[in-house]
Motif scaffolding. Structure first.
Motif, PDB file in Angstrom:
ATOM      1  N   ALA A  21       0.908  -1.190   0.130  1.00 50.91           N
ATOM      2  CA  ALA A  21       0.099  -0.185  -0.179  1.00 50.91           C
ATOM      3  C   ALA A  21       0.757   1.321  -0.103  1.00 50.91           C
ATOM      4  O   ALA A  21       0.637   2.160  -0.915  1.00 50.91           O
ATOM      5  CB  ALA A  21      -1.016   0.078   1.183  1.00 50.91           C
ATOM      6  N   ASN A  22       2.056   1.389   0.948  1.00 48.35           N
ATOM      7  CA  ASN A  22       2.904   2.428   0.725  1.00 48.35           C
ATOM      8  C   ASN A  22       3.384   2.680  -0.528  1.00 48.35           C
ATOM      9  O   ASN A  22       3.521   3.814  -1.011  1.00 48.35           O
ATOM     10  CB  ASN A  22       3.886   2.064   1.723  1.00 48.35           C
ATOM     11  CG  ASN A  22       3.584   2.217   3.365  1.00 48.35           C
ATOM     12  OD1 ASN A  22       2.545   2.914   3.435  1.00 48.35           O
ATOM     13  ND2 ASN A  22       4.402   1.783   4.141  1.00 48.35           N
ATOM     14  N   ALA A  23       3.714   1.592  -1.231  1.00 48.41           N
ATOM     15  CA  ALA A  23       4.461   1.581  -2.644  1.00 48.41           C
ATOM     16  C   ALA A  23       3.432   2.152  -3.598  1.00 48.41           C
ATOM     17  O   ALA A  23       3.907   3.063  -4.375  1.00 48.41           O
ATOM     18  CB  ALA A  23       5.028   0.429  -3.112  1.00 48.41           C
ATOM     19  N   ILE A  24       2.293   1.785  -3.514  1.00 49.69           N
ATOM     20  CA  ILE A  24       1.084   2.507  -4.108  1.00 49.69           C
ATOM     21  C   ILE A  24       1.076   3.836  -4.095  1.00 49.69           C
ATOM     22  O   ILE A  24       0.883   4.530  -5.096  1.00 49.69           O
ATOM     23  CB  ILE A  24      -0.300   1.754  -4.108  1.00 49.69           C
ATOM     24  CG1 ILE A  24      -0.119   0.014  -4.392  1.00 49.69           C
ATOM     25  CG2 ILE A  24      -1.224   2.431  -4.955  1.00 49.69           C
ATOM     26  CD1 ILE A  24      -1.413  -0.443  -3.952  1.00 49.69           C
ATOM     27  N   VAL A  25       1.047   4.213  -2.847  1.00 48.97           N
ATOM     28  CA  VAL A  25       0.629   5.657  -2.398  1.00 48.97           C
ATOM     29  C   VAL A  25       1.962   6.625  -2.889  1.00 48.97           C
ATOM     30  O   VAL A  25       1.805   7.573  -3.533  1.00 48.97           O
ATOM     31  CB  VAL A  25       0.468   5.857  -1.200  1.00 48.97           C
ATOM     32  CG1 VAL A  25       0.626   7.392  -0.490  1.00 48.97           C
ATOM     33  CG2 VAL A  25      -0.788   5.342  -0.570  1.00 48.97           C
ATOM     34  N   ALA A  26       3.176   5.905  -2.911  1.00 52.17           N
ATOM     35  CA  ALA A  26       4.285   6.588  -3.412  1.00 52.17           C
ATOM     36  C   ALA A  26       4.357   6.850  -4.762  1.00 52.17           C
ATOM     37  O   ALA A  26       4.527   7.788  -5.410  1.00 52.17           O
ATOM     38  CB  ALA A  26       5.668   5.769  -2.738  1.00 52.17           C
ATOM     39  N   LYS A  27       3.927   5.677  -5.420  1.00 54.06           N
ATOM     40  CA  LYS A  27       3.824   6.099  -6.962  1.00 54.06           C
ATOM     41  C   LYS A  27       2.886   6.842  -7.243  1.00 54.06           C
ATOM     42  O   LYS A  27       2.927   7.756  -8.203  1.00 54.06           O
ATOM     43  CB  LYS A  27       3.343   4.797  -7.477  1.00 54.06           C
ATOM     44  CG  LYS A  27       3.220   4.587  -9.029  1.00 54.06           C
ATOM     45  CD  LYS A  27       4.178   4.313  -9.737  1.00 54.06           C
ATOM     46  CE  LYS A  27       4.569   4.534 -11.128  1.00 54.06           C
ATOM     47  NZ  LYS A  27       4.031   2.989 -12.052  1.00 54.06           N
TER      48      LYS A  27
END
Length: 197
Positions: A21-27
């Motif tokens: 989820a953090n990676a999605i938000v960062a993207k």
């Protein structure tokens, strides 16, 4: 762009669903300069579950509620306002015992309110949380083919019910099947995040 991230894992910094989820938000944030991100961690700070007292408060007219009832409804109001304000919602949804964590179900129970986030019409229910994109980052210990996945259909049904019909699931599978399988599951999730438009 307003991004709302809901984490529901009980594993804190060790959570694979939260990592994805953090990676999605960062993207998303990198692709949308100036984006605002609201993170609500219902795993670390659970929302109260729907119980008799909460139901009674919701069905009591606002001008007749006790102070305790008004305070309880206000907790749900906060979650609803966050969902309404979001352009994108990112859910961290690990699989616990073949379903979503109770903490995530409590979030859905709070957000689903008749006349506010859905309504009943002569043609059936209509979701009112429209024109939002939803990404669901789900981590699971095993591997479940689409026709035998016990978790995703329930989450998808709830999203559609609320009008959140534009959703995508990103899977980090096989997390309990040994180091090599877990690493492959994580790599597959990372590749899916990298491919997001």
């Amino acid at each position: 762009m307003n991004i709302l991230q809901i984490n529901s894992s009980l594993r804190g910094t060790q959570s694979e669903s939260t990592r994805v989820a953090n990676a999605i938000v960062a993207k998303l944030a990198a692709a949308n300069p100036g984006a605002t991100v609201t993170v609500r961690d219902v795993g670390a700070n659970p929302h109260p579950v729907l119980d008799e007292a909460a139901l009674g408060a919701l069905f009591t007219p606002a001008d007749q509620r006790t102070a305790a009832q008004a305070a309880r409804v206000a907790l749900d109001d906060t979650l609803i306002a966050e969902a309404q304000a979001a352009d994108v919602i990112v859910l961290g949804a690990p699989m616990y015992n073949f379903g979503m964590p109770i903490q995530l179900k409590a979030w859905f129970d709070a957000v689903a309110r008749a006349g506010v986030t859905f309504r009943y019409t002569e043609n059936g229910p209509e979701g009112l949380l429209k024109n939002k994109k939803v990404y669901v980052a789900t981590a699971r210990g095993g591997v479940y083919p689409a026709d035998a996945d016990p978790q995703v259909p329930h989450i998808r049904m709830l999203l559609n019910f609320l009008g959140l019909a534009d959703h995508a699931f990103i899977y980090s599978a096989a997390q309990a099947m040994g180091p090599e399988a877990a690493a492959q599951g994580q790599a597959d999730a990372d590749a899916a995040v990298a491919a997001l438009a």
